[in-house]
Scaffold this active site. Sequence first.
Site, PDB file in Angstrom:
ATOM      1  CE1 TYR A  77      41.014  49.602 -45.882  1.00  0.00           C
ATOM      2  CE2 TYR A  77      41.457  49.101 -48.190  1.00  0.00           C
ATOM      3  CZ  TYR A  77      41.870  49.585 -46.962  1.00  0.00           C
ATOM      4  OH  TYR A  77      43.162  50.048 -46.819  1.00  0.00           O
ATOM      5  N   GLY A 112      47.320  57.873 -36.387  1.00  0.00           N
ATOM      6  CA  GLY A 112      47.653  56.452 -36.432  1.00  0.00           C
ATOM      7  C   GLY A 112      49.138  56.228 -36.608  1.00  0.00           C
TER       8      GLY A 112
END
Length: 247
Positions: free
Chosen positions: A148, A13
Amino acid sequence: METLKNKIAVITGGNSGIGYATAKEMKAQGATVIITGRRPEALDRAVNELGVTGFIADQSSIIQTEDLVKKIETQFGKIDILFINAGIAGTAPIEQATETLFDSIIDINFKGAYFTLSKFIPLLNDGASVVFLSSNTASMNGVHSSIYSSGKAALNSVMRIAALELAPRGIRVNSVSPGPTQTEILNKIGMDETARKNLDNWMIERIPLKKMGQPGDVAKMVAYFSGDAAKFITGAEVVMDGGMSLA
């Protein structure tokens, strides 16, 4: 200072946000940097801007991760630094959470991160450094953040166990847990401009230092963990949130 000279670093990423900032920082410190991303246009732009090597790979796909490992091994051989950074954000009350939302977050943030480490272990040089991007929410209890936060908490557990498993090879495994940080990921949670501004103000009010973090700050900590100055640190989580988790 080229404190990472002759090191080969992989950043998942790495085409935006904290990953991009870390790629820039590590290159400035002398490392050979490899970044990954899911979006070809964004990856190409980052590669050209940073002057690094890029590979298309979706961290949620184990098959793509295995293919990434093969490509990096063929082109670079062993690596010295692995920054498992790729991730997405998402919120929902537990009562309204969907399987689709759950799977999308966990597949990238936890399962994907787990198997990125798993598949890259054979490529790690003895004495290498692995850093997970976690979050201060791993140890907080914010409403609507159950998916999350639990994924990041699980990641920290894996980090500590991996630190023990890889210690015989001198491989160090740590995590960095930022608080609110000004990155593109905050623009991808479905809020309009007004709602986003209100969210920023809400977060800043809960941070004792009264400001949000910057990607470059996190990048410097990841680079520190990856260098010789941190050669006796493993199994550690550093929280970078301006004191938010203390308040």
